[in-house]
Every structure is written in C-alpha cells, then in structure tokens.
Scaffold this motif. Structure first.
Motif, PDB file in Angstrom:
ATOM      1  N   HIS A  13       1.405   8.150  11.177  1.00  0.00           N
ATOM      2  CA  HIS A  13       0.650   7.407  10.172  1.00  0.00           C
ATOM      3  C   HIS A  13       0.864   5.904  10.296  1.00  0.00           C
ATOM      4  O   HIS A  13      -0.046   5.126   9.980  1.00  0.00           O
ATOM      5  CB  HIS A  13       0.977   7.920   8.770  1.00  0.00           C
ATOM      6  N   ARG A  14       2.009   5.505  10.764  1.00  0.00           N
ATOM      7  CA  ARG A  14       2.200   4.067  11.039  1.00  0.00           C
ATOM      8  C   ARG A  14       1.288   3.619  12.182  1.00  0.00           C
ATOM      9  O   ARG A  14       0.705   2.534  12.136  1.00  0.00           O
ATOM     10  CB  ARG A  14       3.665   3.794  11.377  1.00  0.00           C
ATOM     11  N   ASP A  15       1.144   4.471  13.186  1.00  0.00           N
ATOM     12  CA  ASP A  15       0.298   4.133  14.322  1.00  0.00           C
ATOM     13  C   ASP A  15      -1.188   4.175  13.958  1.00  0.00           C
ATOM     14  O   ASP A  15      -1.968   3.342  14.416  1.00  0.00           O
ATOM     15  CB  ASP A  15       0.555   5.092  15.492  1.00  0.00           C
ATOM     16  N   TRP A  16      -1.573   5.147  13.148  1.00  0.00           N
ATOM     17  CA  TRP A  16      -2.986   5.318  12.809  1.00  0.00           C
ATOM     18  C   TRP A  16      -3.500   4.228  11.862  1.00  0.00           C
ATOM     19  O   TRP A  16      -4.687   3.909  11.878  1.00  0.00           O
ATOM     20  CB  TRP A  16      -3.207   6.689  12.173  1.00  0.00           C
ATOM     21  N   CYS A  17      -2.623   3.689  11.025  1.00  0.00           N
ATOM     22  CA  CYS A  17      -3.006   2.624  10.075  1.00  0.00           C
ATOM     23  C   CYS A  17      -4.183   3.035   9.186  1.00  0.00           C
ATOM     24  O   CYS A  17      -5.097   2.240   8.932  1.00  0.00           O
ATOM     25  CB  CYS A  17      -3.357   1.334  10.832  1.00  0.00           C
ATOM     26  N   VAL A  18      -4.178   4.273   8.748  1.00  0.00           N
ATOM     27  CA  VAL A  18      -5.236   4.784   7.879  1.00  0.00           C
ATOM     28  C   VAL A  18      -4.750   4.900   6.437  1.00  0.00           C
ATOM     29  O   VAL A  18      -5.441   4.516   5.494  1.00  0.00           O
ATOM     30  CB  VAL A  18      -5.736   6.159   8.378  1.00  0.00           C
ATOM     31  N   LEU A  19      -3.557   5.421   6.254  1.00  0.00           N
ATOM     32  CA  LEU A  19      -2.993   5.583   4.916  1.00  0.00           C
ATOM     33  C   LEU A  19      -2.615   4.214   4.359  1.00  0.00           C
ATOM     34  O   LEU A  19      -2.017   3.397   5.055  1.00  0.00           O
ATOM     35  CB  LEU A  19      -1.760   6.475   4.995  1.00  0.00           C
ATOM     36  N   PRO A  20      -2.966   3.913   3.111  1.00  0.00           N
ATOM     37  CA  PRO A  20      -2.603   2.620   2.508  1.00  0.00           C
ATOM     38  C   PRO A  20      -1.097   2.383   2.575  1.00  0.00           C
ATOM     39  O   PRO A  20      -0.307   3.322   2.354  1.00  0.00           O
ATOM     40  CB  PRO A  20      -3.080   2.761   1.060  1.00  0.00           C
ATOM     41  N   PRO A  21      -0.659   1.163   2.885  1.00  0.00           N
ATOM     42  CA  PRO A  21       0.778   0.863   3.012  1.00  0.00           C
ATOM     43  C   PRO A  21       1.601   1.253   1.794  1.00  0.00           C
ATOM     44  O   PRO A  21       2.765   1.646   1.917  1.00  0.00           O
ATOM     45  CB  PRO A  21       0.790  -0.652   3.235  1.00  0.00           C
ATOM     46  N   ARG A  22       1.018   1.172   0.599  1.00  0.00           N
ATOM     47  CA  ARG A  22       1.768   1.495  -0.615  1.00  0.00           C
ATOM     48  C   ARG A  22       2.147   2.981  -0.680  1.00  0.00           C
ATOM     49  O   ARG A  22       3.032   3.372  -1.451  1.00  0.00           O
ATOM     50  CB  ARG A  22       0.940   1.120  -1.860  1.00  0.00           C
ATOM     51  N   LEU A  23       1.462   3.826   0.118  1.00  0.00           N
ATOM     52  CA  LEU A  23       1.732   5.259   0.108  1.00  0.00           C
ATOM     53  C   LEU A  23       2.527   5.715   1.328  1.00  0.00           C
ATOM     54  O   LEU A  23       3.051   6.836   1.345  1.00  0.00           O
ATOM     55  CB  LEU A  23       0.406   6.040   0.067  1.00  0.00           C
ATOM     56  N   LEU A  24       2.624   4.884   2.320  1.00  0.00           N
ATOM     57  CA  LEU A  24       3.192   5.276   3.608  1.00  0.00           C
ATOM     58  C   LEU A  24       4.654   5.708   3.516  1.00  0.00           C
ATOM     59  O   LEU A  24       5.071   6.676   4.158  1.00  0.00           O
ATOM     60  CB  LEU A  24       3.045   4.120   4.600  1.00  0.00           C
ATOM     61  N   GLY A  25       5.437   5.026   2.697  1.00  0.00           N
ATOM     62  CA  GLY A  25       6.859   5.315   2.631  1.00  0.00           C
ATOM     63  C   GLY A  25       7.202   6.639   1.981  1.00  0.00           C
ATOM     64  O   GLY A  25       8.350   7.093   2.060  1.00  0.00           O
ATOM     65  N   ASP A  26       6.221   7.261   1.339  1.00  0.00           N
ATOM     66  CA  ASP A  26       6.489   8.500   0.612  1.00  0.00           C
ATOM     67  C   ASP A  26       6.005   9.741   1.361  1.00  0.00           C
ATOM     68  O   ASP A  26       6.090  10.850   0.846  1.00  0.00           O
ATOM     69  CB  ASP A  26       5.786   8.425  -0.758  1.00  0.00           C
ATOM     70  N   VAL A  27       5.497   9.563   2.575  1.00  0.00           N
ATOM     71  CA  VAL A  27       4.863  10.665   3.295  1.00  0.00           C
ATOM     72  C   VAL A  27       5.837  11.811   3.568  1.00  0.00           C
ATOM     73  O   VAL A  27       5.530  12.981   3.285  1.00  0.00           O
ATOM     74  CB  VAL A  27       4.249  10.157   4.627  1.00  0.00           C
ATOM     75  N   GLU A  28       7.012  11.505   4.094  1.00  0.00           N
ATOM     76  CA  GLU A  28       7.937  12.573   4.473  1.00  0.00           C
ATOM     77  C   GLU A  28       8.408  13.364   3.259  1.00  0.00           C
ATOM     78  O   GLU A  28       8.501  14.593   3.308  1.00  0.00           O
ATOM     79  CB  GLU A  28       9.119  11.990   5.240  1.00  0.00           C
ATOM     80  N   ARG A  29       8.736  12.676   2.159  1.00  0.00           N
ATOM     81  CA  ARG A  29       9.141  13.388   0.938  1.00  0.00           C
ATOM     82  C   ARG A  29       8.040  14.317   0.460  1.00  0.00           C
ATOM     83  O   ARG A  29       8.283  15.480   0.115  1.00  0.00           O
ATOM     84  CB  ARG A  29       9.467  12.390  -0.179  1.00  0.00           C
ATOM     85  N   PHE A  30       6.813  13.805   0.457  1.00  0.00           N
ATOM     86  CA  PHE A  30       5.680  14.584  -0.050  1.00  0.00           C
ATOM     87  C   PHE A  30       5.439  15.820   0.809  1.00  0.00           C
ATOM     88  O   PHE A  30       5.246  16.929   0.285  1.00  0.00           O
ATOM     89  CB  PHE A  30       4.428  13.706  -0.077  1.00  0.00           C
ATOM     90  N   VAL A  31       5.452  15.650   2.126  1.00  0.00           N
ATOM     91  CA  VAL A  31       5.211  16.778   3.026  1.00  0.00           C
ATOM     92  C   VAL A  31       6.292  17.837   2.857  1.00  0.00           C
ATOM     93  O   VAL A  31       6.008  19.050   2.821  1.00  0.00           O
ATOM     94  CB  VAL A  31       5.138  16.292   4.489  1.00  0.00           C
TER      95      VAL A  31
END
Length: 294
Positions: free
Chosen positions: A149-167
């Motif tokens: 997701h860092r490489d794709w730059c699609v998810l808004p930055p404000r949500l990026l840091g929570d991806v692993e917890r959410f998954v």
C-alpha cells in the motif's frame, strides 16, 4: 507453427494474437476446426499453469455447469497452457461494461452466483490438492500488505498506518469454498449477445490464481469492485441467487470484506475508489471506509 493440443498443423494465418493480461496469448484454429487459446506465462507466473490445470480439472470432474469453463487440451508446466476457445463473438465484460442496463446487470449477478456456487462446491480432492491453500496465500499477502500500500499510493495516508492492525483483526476465518477462482474481475468473464440483443455472461476464464479451502468473502471483493462496480443492488442479487444464510452474513461483514480488499494482490481498492471516489476522501478510519464501501 504446430498447435499444441491435438498435434494438428496450423497455417500462420490461423494464429491471432490476443490480449491476456500480462501473459502472451493466441487464438488458434486448427486444421480440424478445433478452436483453442494458447497462453504462455511469464517466468514469475510459472506456477500459474499447474494451478489453472488443477482448477479446471476439478470443475470438470464436478460436472456442474461445465459449459461455462474451458477444457484443458495440453500444457507444459511453467511454460504454457492450451484450452478450448469459446465462440469467436465472445468479448470480455470489461469491454462492454458501460453498455449494461439494469436487466443485464441483474442477469450477470445471477449467472455469477450459479457459476461460483458450482466452483466453490467442487469435491474432486485429487485435483483440489494440487491448488495452493488459501491459508498460506493469506499469510503471504499479509506479510506484504503495508509495503504494497505504500508503493501503490492509493490508500489515503491518514489510514495507511492502521492497515496491519485492521487486517489482523478482521481476517476471514471461514473455509467453506473448496475452490476459489481468486480473481473474478470484469476481464475474466466473457459475454455474448443473446437473441434479444442483451449481453449475457457465458464463461469464466483464467484460473491461474485459483486457491483451495478459502473464504467466499475473498472471492466477493473482486466481484463487487470490478464486475459490479460497487453497486450494492448487484451484490444483493448475487447473494440471493447464491443461496444460504452464510453468504448473507458474509455480505454484511463489511470489515472482513475490506480486509480482503486490502490484501488482494491486484490492488482492489484502486478499482473501488475509481467507482466510489468519495469513500477515499471522507473516511476517517478503516472501519468507516468499510461501511462506506460495502
């Protein structure tokens, strides 16, 4: 010059290049009249040949709706697969998606439900055992989800840091789908005009990403964001036609659907945001994004 499959010779004029994602594919008409598709895979996708062969054999062994799936003619592990070709006037759904009316979308949803139900219920364990297990595939996707997701730059930055917890919190736990197609997008569904001039789905192709013993919600992600263009009425029609309380629950489980979208190796959120751009603009959390999208 020699067509793989039946050993028949083909003149050069009988070979037609065909676009098939990242692979090189050709339409071939053999001397005996048999139409075939020959697909050569890239080296990094070498394993997809054996996967596609195993999935198609499992489907045909089950015997349900087999006219919707190609037959394997011949293959060479890691190099190519030759399958039967559907009618020449079949086109990918992607090429006509903008033309579909309400009735055509409903018919498409019902066709997908019946087709995937047959696929998910495959019981040919000899062929299924050769497919990669969903569990190990999920672990691989999970290990790369943040970096992707860092490489794709699609998810808004404000949500990026929570991806692993959410998954991790919403990973799919069901294993009811015995065979998953793995990438039911609008390029892998072929459609054809019927006698009324309506576009009707006729075939599901490209099983190179097939998996065994997985969660149907993973299958729903590509279906929803690609084929159904994030239309809730279409996924509702699909769920009703698929049958079973379990799927109704799965459709309502927005957080798990988003978790599946986040790990999907084909960047499913990019397609979703193209259809629903407001969700990327206004969602303040991944939980809120899940509610807005699904």
């Amino acid at each position: 010059r020699t067509v793989v499959g039946c050993g028949e010779s083909a003149e050069l004029g009988d070979v037609e290049a065909a676009r098939h994602g990242e692979n090189a594919a050709f339409f071939v008409r053999m001397a005996g009249g048999t139409a075939a598709v020959v697909k050569f895979v890239r080296r990094r996708r070498a394993a997809s040949v054996a996967t596609e062969v195993a999935a198609l054999r499992a489907v045909h062994a089950a015997g349900e709706l087999i006219d919707r799936f190609a037959c394997v003619l011949k293959w060479h592990e890691g190099v190519y697969i030759a399958t039967s070709r559907f009618a020449a006037d079949c086109v990918s759904l992607r090429s006509v998606a903008a033309q579909l009316g309400v009735l055509e979308r409903a018919l498409l949803a019902e066709w997908c439900a019946a087709t995937l139900h047959a696929l998910h219920a495959c019981t040919d364990d000899a062929s299924r055992s050769q497919l990669p297990p969903f569990e190990s595939a999920w672990r691989g996707w999970r290990s790369r989800v943040a970096a992707r997701h860092r490489d794709w730059c699609v998810l808004p930055p404000r949500l990026l840091g929570d991806v692993e917890r959410f998954v991790d919190a919403h990973a799919p736990l069901e294993r009811s789908a015995r065979v998953l197609h793995g990438d039911v997008n609008d390029e892998n569904v072929l459609v054809q005009r019927d006698e009324r001039g309506l576009w009707r789905a006729v075939a599901l192709v490209d099983f190179g990403d097939a998996l065994r013993d997985g969660d149907v919600r993973y299958e729903l992600v590509a279906l929803y964001v690609s084929l159904f263009a994030c239309r809730r009425d279409s996924i509702g029609t699909f769920a009703a036609a698929y049958g079973g309380v379990a799927l109704d629950v799965a459709v309502d489980d927005c957080n798990t659907l988003l978790a599946c979208a986040l790990v999907h190796p084909c960047n499913a959120l990019s397609t979703a945001f193209a259809h629903a751009p407001h969700t990327a603009l206004y969602a303040e959390s991944l939980e809120q994004l899940a509610q807005m999208l699904f």
